[in-house]
Design a protein around this motif. Structure first.
Motif, PDB file in Angstrom:
ATOM      1  N   VAL A   1      -0.955  -6.257  12.635  1.00 18.17           N
ATOM      2  CA  VAL A   1      -2.300  -6.783  12.838  1.00 18.17           C
ATOM      3  C   VAL A   1      -3.228  -6.184  11.796  1.00 18.17           C
ATOM      4  O   VAL A   1      -3.227  -4.962  11.583  1.00 18.17           O
ATOM      5  CB  VAL A   1      -2.805  -6.452  14.255  1.00 18.17           C
ATOM      6  N   GLU A   2      -4.036  -7.019  11.133  1.00 20.57           N
ATOM      7  CA  GLU A   2      -5.034  -6.530  10.182  1.00 20.57           C
ATOM      8  C   GLU A   2      -6.414  -6.629  10.804  1.00 20.57           C
ATOM      9  O   GLU A   2      -6.816  -7.668  11.325  1.00 20.57           O
ATOM     10  CB  GLU A   2      -5.008  -7.324   8.885  1.00 20.57           C
ATOM     11  N   LYS A   3      -7.141  -5.542  10.758  1.00 23.94           N
ATOM     12  CA  LYS A   3      -8.513  -5.516  11.269  1.00 23.94           C
ATOM     13  C   LYS A   3      -9.344  -4.614  10.375  1.00 23.94           C
ATOM     14  O   LYS A   3      -9.026  -3.442  10.192  1.00 23.94           O
ATOM     15  CB  LYS A   3      -8.555  -5.009  12.711  1.00 23.94           C
ATOM     16  N   ASP A   4     -10.390  -5.190   9.794  1.00 21.24           N
ATOM     17  CA  ASP A   4     -11.310  -4.437   8.933  1.00 21.24           C
ATOM     18  C   ASP A   4     -10.576  -3.705   7.819  1.00 21.24           C
ATOM     19  O   ASP A   4     -10.887  -2.546   7.492  1.00 21.24           O
ATOM     20  CB  ASP A   4     -12.130  -3.441   9.764  1.00 21.24           C
ATOM     21  N   GLY A   5      -9.606  -4.388   7.227  1.00 18.89           N
ATOM     22  CA  GLY A   5      -8.895  -3.807   6.090  1.00 18.89           C
ATOM     23  C   GLY A   5      -7.843  -2.782   6.444  1.00 18.89           C
ATOM     24  O   GLY A   5      -7.323  -2.091   5.563  1.00 18.89           O
ATOM     25  N   VAL A   6      -7.498  -2.669   7.738  1.00 22.72           N
ATOM     26  CA  VAL A   6      -6.493  -1.710   8.191  1.00 22.72           C
ATOM     27  C   VAL A   6      -5.376  -2.469   8.913  1.00 22.72           C
ATOM     28  O   VAL A   6      -5.645  -3.348   9.737  1.00 22.72           O
ATOM     29  CB  VAL A   6      -7.100  -0.647   9.125  1.00 22.72           C
ATOM     30  N   LEU A   7      -4.142  -2.131   8.593  1.00 27.76           N
ATOM     31  CA  LEU A   7      -2.986  -2.711   9.263  1.00 27.76           C
ATOM     32  C   LEU A   7      -2.551  -1.810  10.410  1.00 27.76           C
ATOM     33  O   LEU A   7      -2.540  -0.579  10.276  1.00 27.76           O
ATOM     34  CB  LEU A   7      -1.817  -2.873   8.284  1.00 27.76           C
ATOM     35  N   TYR A   8      -2.180  -2.426  11.533  1.00 28.04           N
ATOM     36  CA  TYR A   8      -1.680  -1.690  12.692  1.00 28.04           C
ATOM     37  C   TYR A   8      -0.289  -2.201  13.040  1.00 28.04           C
ATOM     38  O   TYR A   8      -0.039  -3.404  13.033  1.00 28.04           O
ATOM     39  CB  TYR A   8      -2.611  -1.873  13.892  1.00 28.04           C
ATOM     40  N   GLY A   9       0.608  -1.290  13.367  1.00 26.19           N
ATOM     41  CA  GLY A   9       1.955  -1.666  13.753  1.00 26.19           C
ATOM     42  C   GLY A   9       2.927  -0.549  13.424  1.00 26.19           C
ATOM     43  O   GLY A   9       2.693   0.247  12.510  1.00 26.19           O
TER      44      GLY A   9
END
Length: 470
Positions: free
Chosen positions: A107-115
């Protein structure tokens, strides 16, 4: 434009950014936690599936690829003699608990990837892969090959890399994008003994009948549970707030038939940085040791463990092995424990400085555990520290490339407690992708990676490849 400017322009293209994120997302979607081995999947179906996807991705990008007996995947930049090995891994630690997003959906949010894997190590692997692609697409003048080695067992002992290098030669130069910038040239040694004790079952009460905690040797255990026969929740609950304040852990106590069940929630972290976590096993031992338990073998073992692994002692002071030098302090993480009616088994993970020896570490630990009636049953060998001189051409070139894209003048190499893929590779160093000031939450919930940092890493790697392989 010079080479640096051409690389900069290449990765500033929004299309390349999108392709990089898409590649990372494909790999993160594969739950590549180690599983039961088979002939076709030496580290389980998850790592094998990730290897298949990575080899497919590299082939789609136009690289010459090979699945090396399902242990590692290989992607070659060209068909020339290999000068450089870049080692990254596809396996991940388990997701644990506490995620705000699906750990296996990038998931990308505000230029940050999560996972799970965006920072350790699927994101950096893709940054290195796209760096090789940039060198090729830009037609930069190279006379040597860079090979990306994509492993499947870094988190559980690096049996994949051992297998590969038992059959293939080392490259003249190697780095792994699985740590921190600017560069790591010293990695602490490792000492991970398994120890325990056994005893005949008894029927006295109150007693602890079951205790378990942890899920990996290189992770601070975020959870532990225990069952106490002969006590009720009302007998245990009043003691919990004191231990919670001391440890930062949280307890839940419920009644069950014949006793009470205790669950402890801590906070996971990488074993190399135990101060970043809350050790649920240690907190559980603290609480259990405070209970009015009957005098029996399990009670004595629990209290002896609490004495040798007390709350707050992440340096091995109680074991008598605390020490430090320029590479840092020795750290200890009590990682795994299982106790039943007839004994227990446990394992801790110590990251030891260059000055650690068999005499001042292993033998001292054996004596301290032996005095408690515990026996080492495995892992009693210490892996020595890995040291690469700071003035080697590889270190100097990589630091120059880091400086070129960050503006940091005269960056210095570092020592760390974590062991990387290059720990046993002569002359190998760890290089990126984590920049100072950014917390990737490695091995924790909500693992994250900055897209801008990954792009910058790819630029640095591309320049390094161009310089090392020309």
């Amino acid at each position: 434009m010079d080479i640096q400017e051409r690389i900069d322009s290449y990765f500033n293209d929004s299309a390349v950014r999108g392709e990089l994120i898409s590649a990372i997302s494909r790999l993160v979607a594969v739950k590549s936690v180690k599983g039961e081995p088979t002939a076709e999947a030496p580290f389980g179906p998850g790592p094998r599936a990730a290897l298949d996807e990575a080899v497919k991705l590299c082939a789609e990008l136009g690289f010459s690829v090979r699945d090396y007996d399902h242990y590692v995947g290989l992607a070659d930049m060209n068909d020339k003699d290999t000068q450089l090995h870049i080692l990254a891994h596809l396996d991940v630690v388990g997701e644990g608990s506490g995620w705000s997003t699906d750990p296996y959906t990038c998931v990308e949010k505000d230029g940050v990837l999560y996972g799970r894997g965006v920072s350790d190590d699927k994101g950096p692997l893709c940054a290195a892969l796209f760096a090789m692609k940039a060198v090729r697409d830009l037609g930069l003048p190279v006379t040597k090959n860079a090979r990306l080695i994509m492993g499947t067992d870094e988190e559980s002992g690096s049996g994949d890399i051992k297998y590969y290098y038992a059959r293939e030669p080392y490259a003249p130069q190697s780095f792994s994008p699985d740590a921190d910038f600017p560069l790591i040239n010293v990695e602490k040694g490792q000492f991970r003994p398994v120890f325990g004790a056994s005893w005949p079952a008894v029927m006295v009460e109150p007693r602890v009948s079951v205790l378990s905690g942890g899920f990996r040797f290189n992770v601070v255990p975020p959870e532990a549970s225990a069952e106490v026969l002969g006590l009720r929740a009302a007998d245990i609950t009043p003691l919990c707030p004191t231990v919670e304040r001391m440890s930062g852990a949280m307890f839940t106590v419920t009644d069950m038939v014949g006793g009470a069940r205790i669950h402890c929630t801590g906070k996971n972290a990488h074993a190399a940085s135990p101060d970043d976590g809350v050790n649920a096993i240690q907190a559980m031992l603290e609480l259990l040791s405070a209970l009015p338990l009957a005098q029996c073998q399990s009670t004595r073992a629990i209290r002896a463990l609490k004495e040798r692994f007390p709350l707050g002692d992440t340096r091995g002071k109680a074991l008598g092995i605390a020490q430090k030098d320029d590479s840092g302090e020795l750290t200890v993480n009590l990682a795994l424990m299982t106790l039943s009616e007839t004994g227990f088994s446990a394992q801790f993970d110590a990251r030891v400085p260059v000055c650690a020896t068999v005499e001042n570490c292993v033998q001292v630990c054996e004596k301290a555990l032996g005095e408690a009636g515990f026996t080492l049953t495995g892992g009693a060998q210490m892996v020595p520290a890995h040291v690469v001189a700071a003035d080697t051409p590889l270190v100097k070139t990589l630091l120059e490339c880091y400086s070129a894209y960050t503006g940091v003048r005269d960056p210095k190499p570092m020592a760390i407690g974590g062991g990387t893929y290059v720990h046993d590779i002569p002359g190998g160093v760890a290089f990126g992708c984590d920049f100072p000031g950014f917390d990737p939450k490695m091995h924790s919930a909500n693992e994250q990676a900055s897209v801008d940092n990954l792009i910058k890493s790819a630029k640095i790697f591309a320049l390094a490849i161009a310089r090392l392989c020309r």
